[in-house]
Design a protein around this motif. Sequence first.
Motif, PDB file in Angstrom:
ATOM      1  N   ALA A  46       0.982  -1.300  -0.118  1.00 18.41           N
ATOM      2  CA  ALA A  46      -0.190  -0.104   0.342  1.00 18.41           C
ATOM      3  C   ALA A  46       0.768   1.307  -0.033  1.00 18.41           C
ATOM      4  CB  ALA A  46      -1.461  -0.877   0.998  1.00 18.41           C
ATOM      5  N   ASP A  47       0.448   2.197  -1.221  1.00 16.77           N
ATOM      6  CA  ASP A  47       0.928   3.441  -0.665  1.00 16.77           C
ATOM      7  C   ASP A  47       0.261   4.256   0.052  1.00 16.77           C
ATOM      8  OD1 ASP A  47       3.158   3.023  -2.499  1.00 16.77           O
ATOM      9  OD2 ASP A  47       1.247   3.253  -4.527  1.00 16.77           O
ATOM     10  N   LEU A  48      -0.740   4.347  -0.676  1.00 17.60           N
ATOM     11  CA  LEU A  48      -1.624   5.193   0.583  1.00 17.60           C
ATOM     12  C   LEU A  48      -2.799   4.646   2.146  1.00 17.60           C
ATOM     13  CD1 LEU A  48      -2.786   8.208   1.383  1.00 17.60           C
ATOM     14  CD2 LEU A  48      -4.727   7.458  -0.334  1.00 17.60           C
ATOM     15  N   ALA A  49      -3.500   4.433   3.138  1.00 18.71           N
ATOM     16  CA  ALA A  49      -4.095   3.961   3.634  1.00 18.71           C
ATOM     17  C   ALA A  49      -5.586   5.355   4.127  1.00 18.71           C
ATOM     18  CB  ALA A  49      -3.739   3.413   4.560  1.00 18.71           C
ATOM     19  N   THR A 129       3.448   3.859   4.641  1.00 17.32           N
ATOM     20  CA  THR A 129       2.521   3.746   4.024  1.00 17.32           C
ATOM     21  C   THR A 129       2.031   5.469   4.159  1.00 17.32           C
ATOM     22  OG1 THR A 129       1.894   1.614   3.568  1.00 17.32           O
ATOM     23  CG2 THR A 129       0.071   2.875   3.550  1.00 17.32           C
ATOM     24  N   ALA A 130       1.450   6.734   3.163  1.00 16.44           N
ATOM     25  CA  ALA A 130       0.567   7.429   3.475  1.00 16.44           C
ATOM     26  C   ALA A 130      -0.597   7.227   3.965  1.00 16.44           C
ATOM     27  CB  ALA A 130       0.634   8.459   2.839  1.00 16.44           C
ATOM     28  N   LEU A 131      -0.912   8.346   5.451  1.00 21.31           N
ATOM     29  CA  LEU A 131      -2.426   8.450   5.873  1.00 21.31           C
ATOM     30  C   LEU A 131      -3.160   9.638   6.096  1.00 21.31           C
ATOM     31  CD1 LEU A 131      -3.929   6.868   8.119  1.00 21.31           C
ATOM     32  CD2 LEU A 131      -2.580   7.537   9.795  1.00 21.31           C
ATOM     33  N   LEU A 281       3.165  17.153   1.252  1.00 22.82           N
ATOM     34  CA  LEU A 281       2.517  16.717   1.679  1.00 22.82           C
ATOM     35  C   LEU A 281       2.555  15.368   1.702  1.00 22.82           C
ATOM     36  CD1 LEU A 281      -0.688  17.039   2.974  1.00 22.82           C
ATOM     37  CD2 LEU A 281      -1.177  16.050   1.101  1.00 22.82           C
ATOM     38  N   ILE A 282       2.980  15.119   3.527  1.00 20.48           N
ATOM     39  CA  ILE A 282       2.861  13.989   4.325  1.00 20.48           C
ATOM     40  C   ILE A 282       2.201  13.270   5.707  1.00 20.48           C
ATOM     41  CG2 ILE A 282       5.708  14.231   4.021  1.00 20.48           C
ATOM     42  CD1 ILE A 282       4.134  14.569   7.403  1.00 20.48           C
ATOM     43  N   TYR A 314      -1.485  14.502  -2.805  1.00 18.71           N
ATOM     44  CA  TYR A 314      -0.845  13.210  -2.834  1.00 18.71           C
ATOM     45  C   TYR A 314       0.274  13.045  -3.732  1.00 18.71           C
ATOM     46  CZ  TYR A 314       2.168  10.044   0.276  1.00 18.71           C
ATOM     47  OH  TYR A 314       2.939   9.831   0.668  1.00 18.71           O
ATOM     48  N   ALA A 315      -0.992  12.361  -4.580  1.00 14.80           N
ATOM     49  CA  ALA A 315      -0.367  12.296  -5.494  1.00 14.80           C
ATOM     50  C   ALA A 315       0.594  13.022  -6.662  1.00 14.80           C
ATOM     51  CB  ALA A 315      -1.870  11.448  -6.481  1.00 14.80           C
TER      52      ALA A 315
END
Length: 326
Positions: A46-49, A129-131, A281-282, A314-315
């Motif tokens: 996963a890259d983003l949750a 994984t970013a949140l 953006l993190i 973010y993307a």
Amino acid sequence: MDISEQLKEGDFAFNNTQPYGTRSEATYAGALSFLRRPYSRDLANADLAIMGVPFDLATSSRSGARLGPRAIREASSELAWARHWPWEFNPFDRLRAIDFGDCAFDPGYPEEVPPSIQAWAKHIIDTDTALLSLGGDHFIAYPLLKAHAEKHGKGLSLLHFDAHCDTWPDEDGRVDHGTMFYHAAREGIVDPSRSMQVGLRTTNDQNPGFNIIDGRQANRMTPEAIGEQIKAVVGDNPVYLTFDIDCLDPAYAPGTGTPVCGGLTTGHALEILWNLRGINLIGMDVVEVNPAFDHAQITALAAATVAMELVCLYAHRHGKDPAAKA
């Protein structure tokens, strides 16, 4: 009729075999994950949750934001059928995104809730994984910020959209959704001099050093000018973006706990976010949706759209080139 083929259709949140892409399906049916992302607790790929934080024990007025994550997910189904306009790319072609569900805690032990939220966030972001967090009242940003500071270092830039400053002085240990950024600044988690608050329209004569574009200024300025000013302040510092839905005027977001007149229109806020492309953006959250006071889901839909805009932001900076995906 071959039912075996039909069973492969619908419920993209379950039937998607890989976390890339978007598929059009009935917006009124199926499992209501955020933007139809697959439900998963597997962070390996996963890259983003996206995680819900159904907490509202810190609210000072109308409770009910614990139901916000559910409302935002439901409203997001209206956005999940095509690429998000006006972005020129689909963020889910660049990010492997999952809906992680909601973090769990026992509200009967309120003192244990903040460290629990922080631990859930840490579990996710420690895997790179970013949140994106869905609130819940705004206090949740405090333990979320702590977790992000553990990962990315203290002195984060806080980009804060809100009607309220949330920097009123307070005693250590109190759980309150109006004081958490006072603590975050005092503890060095965020650097006020490299942070920006947008849309404020309540009184606090003890600003701990944050840069502010207040509600009147924000309504008079162009989105381009606001974006330029924000970028000048945050530079390339790691940015945590928190969006309290009451930044919007109650005409556009009535479903919130502490509405304040004189806020931004939904369109103006989205244009400001569009003009933040390129910031580092993190981490991010959208909070204070209170569906009990909403009308025709307009607040939940605004929150889901803001959240989708944050995913695109973010993307834009951190997403993978689709041609290079494994």
